[in-house]
Design an enzyme around this catalytic site. Sequence first.
Site, PDB file in Angstrom:
ATOM      1  N   SER A  51       0.832  -1.204   0.000  1.00  0.00           N
ATOM      2  CA  SER A  51       0.000   0.000   0.000  1.00  0.00           C
ATOM      3  C   SER A  51       0.872   1.261   0.000  1.00  0.00           C
ATOM      4  O   SER A  51       1.642   1.486  -0.926  1.00  0.00           O
ATOM      5  CB  SER A  51      -0.958  -0.045   1.191  1.00  0.00           C
ATOM      6  OG  SER A  51      -1.980   0.932   1.061  1.00  0.00           O
ATOM      7  N   ASP A  67     -10.330  -3.401  -5.231  1.00  0.00           N
ATOM      8  CA  ASP A  67      -9.686  -2.766  -4.075  1.00  0.00           C
ATOM      9  C   ASP A  67     -10.508  -1.555  -3.627  1.00  0.00           C
ATOM     10  O   ASP A  67     -10.697  -0.605  -4.392  1.00  0.00           O
ATOM     11  CB  ASP A  67      -8.274  -2.315  -4.454  1.00  0.00           C
ATOM     12  CG  ASP A  67      -7.434  -1.901  -3.249  1.00  0.00           C
ATOM     13  OD1 ASP A  67      -7.960  -1.191  -2.367  1.00  0.00           O
ATOM     14  OD2 ASP A  67      -6.254  -2.287  -3.200  1.00  0.00           O
ATOM     15  N   HIS A 119      -8.231  -5.077  -0.467  1.00  0.00           N
ATOM     16  CA  HIS A 119      -6.989  -4.341  -0.209  1.00  0.00           C
ATOM     17  C   HIS A 119      -6.133  -5.144   0.765  1.00  0.00           C
ATOM     18  O   HIS A 119      -6.506  -5.336   1.930  1.00  0.00           O
ATOM     19  CB  HIS A 119      -7.319  -2.972   0.393  1.00  0.00           C
ATOM     20  CG  HIS A 119      -6.119  -2.083   0.540  1.00  0.00           C
ATOM     21  ND1 HIS A 119      -5.569  -1.394  -0.527  1.00  0.00           N
ATOM     22  CD2 HIS A 119      -5.356  -1.771   1.622  1.00  0.00           C
ATOM     23  CE1 HIS A 119      -4.535  -0.685  -0.106  1.00  0.00           C
ATOM     24  NE2 HIS A 119      -4.369  -0.909   1.195  1.00  0.00           N
TER      25      HIS A 119
END
Length: 346
Positions: A149, A273, A302
Amino acid sequence: MKSVRRTRGTPPPDAFEAAPGLRNPHLQTVVGRIVRRRPEPRYDRVRLDTDDGDFIDLDLWRGPEDPAGTCLLLHGLEGSARSGYMVTTSEALAAAGIQAVALNFRSCSGEPNRLPRAYHSGQTDDIERALAWVGERYPGVPRAAVGFSLGGNALLNLLGRDRSDRGLRAAAVISVPYDLAASAAALDRGPSRLYGRRFLRSLRAKAREKAARFPDAVAPGAASARTLREFDDLLTAPLHGFRDAADYYERCSSGQFVGSVTIPALLLHSRDDPLAPAASIPVDMIRRQPNLSLQLTERGGHLGFLGRGSGTGPRGWLEQTIAEYISAALSAARTASNAEGAQVVL
């Protein structure tokens, strides 16, 4: 519809198929966080002093004594080395003979830092320091890096801004917010607001702590920001030299840098996501680069990627995909290095 679409590059492992009952992106995201929790990771901590008078903490997995490679792991927003995905990936890498080193971004190691500055999606100096330490600690051992991320966004900034490999032979990034403005907007609306509120609770608490220690450096309203964009406007941007949140997002979004990455890299992302919209992935740019392998799954949420029949923890689909890609890339790097050495001897 196929479950995975990828570009050229080192082939990734088997395509992803969501586990039964976990086809919803929010279930993948939330359950993935839950099942990867570990009570006491097998880490040893090393503290590095920084040039500006602060420190960063590295957590070294108690892995192989004579590793075939090393891998620096970078966590996401308000994560740490003890985030579930960091721990299970460290386990999977260790099983493949690779030494995992997890970097805790400033303010995330469990101890307040000495200076007001924290971390952000484009900050790379602490990553460079960590990589230099790994190179000194494991001389001659090929290095890789994995970013999750926000950590993946920062890693692409590092590798793509000046087209330097930074001594790395391979990289992998997972669930990256290639467009920071789009990701911030996603976290401020619809069901994804729940994730935004969770991040804000942690960020506002840190803002209150910083304001008490450094009242001249922290805007009074940061501790009561109502959205992530407002928080970035009030604290992240001014604290780190940006004009405002828009300037920060524009200068640090990794979508503009990924096409300049020169080393083999796996880019793993889910079309569903909920935090980092897949529409922001610069697919055409990535497809033009033979060293980049984009694995775009239909489901996975995610940092979820809980697959059918693949188990959880270090045996999970996500962890095995990362470990197998990094292991294969480092093995190829060692082979190439040995061949070059043999030519020199001859």
